[in-house]
Enzyme design. Structure first.
Site, PDB file in Angstrom:
ATOM      1  N   ASP A 103      49.332  40.066  37.984  1.00 54.13           N
ATOM      2  CA  ASP A 103      48.199  39.808  38.493  1.00 54.13           C
ATOM      3  C   ASP A 103      47.186  40.372  37.136  1.00 54.13           C
ATOM      4  O   ASP A 103      47.336  41.138  36.215  1.00 54.13           O
ATOM      5  CB  ASP A 103      47.668  41.372  39.689  1.00 54.13           C
ATOM      6  CG  ASP A 103      46.380  42.069  39.525  1.00 54.13           C
ATOM      7  OD1 ASP A 103      45.391  41.625  39.540  1.00 54.13           O
ATOM      8  OD2 ASP A 103      46.692  42.807  40.974  1.00 54.13           O
ATOM      9  N   THR A 163      39.320  24.176  49.050  1.00 53.33           N
ATOM     10  CA  THR A 163      40.984  25.227  48.752  1.00 53.33           C
ATOM     11  C   THR A 163      40.866  25.875  49.964  1.00 53.33           C
ATOM     12  O   THR A 163      40.526  25.907  50.718  1.00 53.33           O
ATOM     13  CB  THR A 163      40.894  25.225  47.408  1.00 53.33           C
ATOM     14  OG1 THR A 163      40.190  26.345  46.509  1.00 53.33           O
ATOM     15  CG2 THR A 163      41.213  23.535  46.095  1.00 53.33           C
ATOM     16  N   GLU A 164      41.676  26.815  49.385  1.00 54.46           N
ATOM     17  CA  GLU A 164      41.735  28.919  50.069  1.00 54.46           C
ATOM     18  C   GLU A 164      41.155  29.328  49.918  1.00 54.46           C
ATOM     19  O   GLU A 164      40.145  30.622  50.523  1.00 54.46           O
ATOM     20  CB  GLU A 164      43.239  29.241  49.829  1.00 54.46           C
ATOM     21  CG  GLU A 164      43.600  28.370  50.542  1.00 54.46           C
ATOM     22  CD  GLU A 164      45.057  29.469  50.020  1.00 54.46           C
ATOM     23  OE1 GLU A 164      45.329  30.627  49.566  1.00 54.46           O
ATOM     24  OE2 GLU A 164      46.570  29.344  50.956  1.00 54.46           O
ATOM     25  N   TYR A 209      29.668  36.694  42.867  1.00 54.40           N
ATOM     26  CA  TYR A 209      30.301  35.315  42.250  1.00 54.40           C
ATOM     27  C   TYR A 209      29.822  34.763  41.122  1.00 54.40           C
ATOM     28  O   TYR A 209      30.139  34.207  40.003  1.00 54.40           O
ATOM     29  CB  TYR A 209      30.586  34.802  43.039  1.00 54.40           C
ATOM     30  CG  TYR A 209      31.613  33.890  43.400  1.00 54.40           C
ATOM     31  CD1 TYR A 209      32.783  33.537  42.958  1.00 54.40           C
ATOM     32  CD2 TYR A 209      30.803  32.721  43.172  1.00 54.40           C
ATOM     33  CE1 TYR A 209      33.358  32.684  42.274  1.00 54.40           C
ATOM     34  CE2 TYR A 209      31.548  31.398  42.922  1.00 54.40           C
ATOM     35  CZ  TYR A 209      32.711  31.426  42.551  1.00 54.40           C
ATOM     36  OH  TYR A 209      33.423  29.818  41.465  1.00 54.40           O
ATOM     37  N   GLY A 227      31.933  22.011  41.406  1.00 52.63           N
ATOM     38  CA  GLY A 227      31.057  22.242  42.593  1.00 52.63           C
ATOM     39  C   GLY A 227      31.801  22.225  43.887  1.00 52.63           C
ATOM     40  O   GLY A 227      32.695  23.104  43.508  1.00 52.63           O
ATOM     41  N   GLY A 249      46.831  32.222  38.609  1.00 51.27           N
ATOM     42  CA  GLY A 249      46.490  31.557  40.783  1.00 51.27           C
ATOM     43  C   GLY A 249      47.015  30.085  40.408  1.00 51.27           C
ATOM     44  O   GLY A 249      46.352  29.188  41.208  1.00 51.27           O
ATOM     45  N   ALA A 250      48.461  30.305  40.459  1.00 51.16           N
ATOM     46  CA  ALA A 250      49.118  28.821  40.411  1.00 51.16           C
ATOM     47  C   ALA A 250      49.727  28.909  41.562  1.00 51.16           C
ATOM     48  O   ALA A 250      50.381  28.134  41.925  1.00 51.16           O
ATOM     49  CB  ALA A 250      50.205  29.093  39.523  1.00 51.16           C
TER      50      ALA A 250
END
Length: 261
Positions: free
Chosen positions: A64, A192-193, A157, A188, A17-18
């Site tokens: 992936d 980010t996105e 999640y 926490g 996930g870079a």
């Protein structure tokens, strides 16, 4: 007494996930400290840009994490300077939606489980044998305080991050005597996105999550990962849980808003 931290030039890290956020920041931190990084993600264009910026110490690789065979193939195809991976940062993950369980989209649930649980398991299983064989390594999972503190709409999640926590604890038991360390970093609120993905591109709604509070950044989490990896090899941080100073638990409404006191 001075603590002898590990030499960062000896790190060969794989970061999933870079392409953005924490993962990109972690890749930058390790490369800028002198280490080598295999940076993976699904957005090849972003990986190429990152490699263009950081140079030959970063090897971009489209991946992936839900595809175990692809992870194994990637490891087998790595150039020699990147083969002896000794730090694995399993960062790839996402949250989708914030609806209560009885209204949630099943496809969102499946995708979170496939990425956050299956992707984590695939990453660890593909890389762990090499580290055990070499007698040195460190698995760092990017979890979340949501694995401890539930909030409305965080159902699956939070469940995936609780899995990450328990999986890391179990790995530690399995790996005693191998010199391979395991750390679950549990941030926490971090800007980010993350919220943009959760709300499927709704920029206004994503921005509202962070209004009125000074939250953490991807660079903050990258520093935590780098510190854990840099500690002497006889020291292993099991869990590192960190929040913004103005957040106590996982629910945004429990934050003390700077604007309103």
């Amino acid at each position: 007494m001075t603590i002898a931290m590990l030499d960062p030039s000896k790190f060969v890290a794989l970061v999933t996930g870079a392409t953005a956020g924490m993962g990109e920041a972690i890749a930058r931190r390790f490369v800028e400290a002198g280490g080598r990084v295999v940076a993976t993600g699904r957005r090849a264009d972003r990986l190429a840009r990152l490699a263009g910026e950081l140079g030959e110490r970063l090897h971009p690789a489209e991946l992936d994490v839900r595809d175990y065979a692809a992870a194994e193939a990637l490891l087998a195809s790595l150039p020699e300077p990147f083969r002896a991976i000794n730090v694995v940062v399993a960062n790839a993950g996402l949250a989708l939606g914030l609806k209560p369980a009885h209204e949630a989209d099943m496809e969102d649930w499946r995708r979170m489980i496939d990425t956050n649980v299956t992707g984590l398991v695939n990453t660890v299983r593909a890389t762990l044998p090499g580290m055990v064989e070499r007698g040195r390594g460190h698995v760092i999972a990017i979890g979340s305080i949501a694995g401890d503190y539930p909030y409305a709409g965080g159902n699956v999640y939070g469940g995936t991050k609780a899995f990450a926590k328990q999986f890391c604890l179990a790995l530690r038991s399995d790996l005693v005597g191998t010199s391979v360390r395991v750390t679950n970093i549990e941030p926490g609120m971090t800007e980010t996105e993350f919220s943009l993905v959760r709300f499927k591109g709704d920029e206004a709604r994503a921005a509202s999550v962070y209004e009125g509070a000074e939250v953490m950044s991807g660079a903050d989490v990258a520093e935590m990962a780098f510190w854990c990896a840099s500690l002497p090899e006889h020291v292993s941080v099991a869990r590192l849980q960190a929040t913004p100073t103005d957040q106590a638990f996982a629910r945004p409404e429990m934050m003390r808003r700077k604007a309103g006191g």
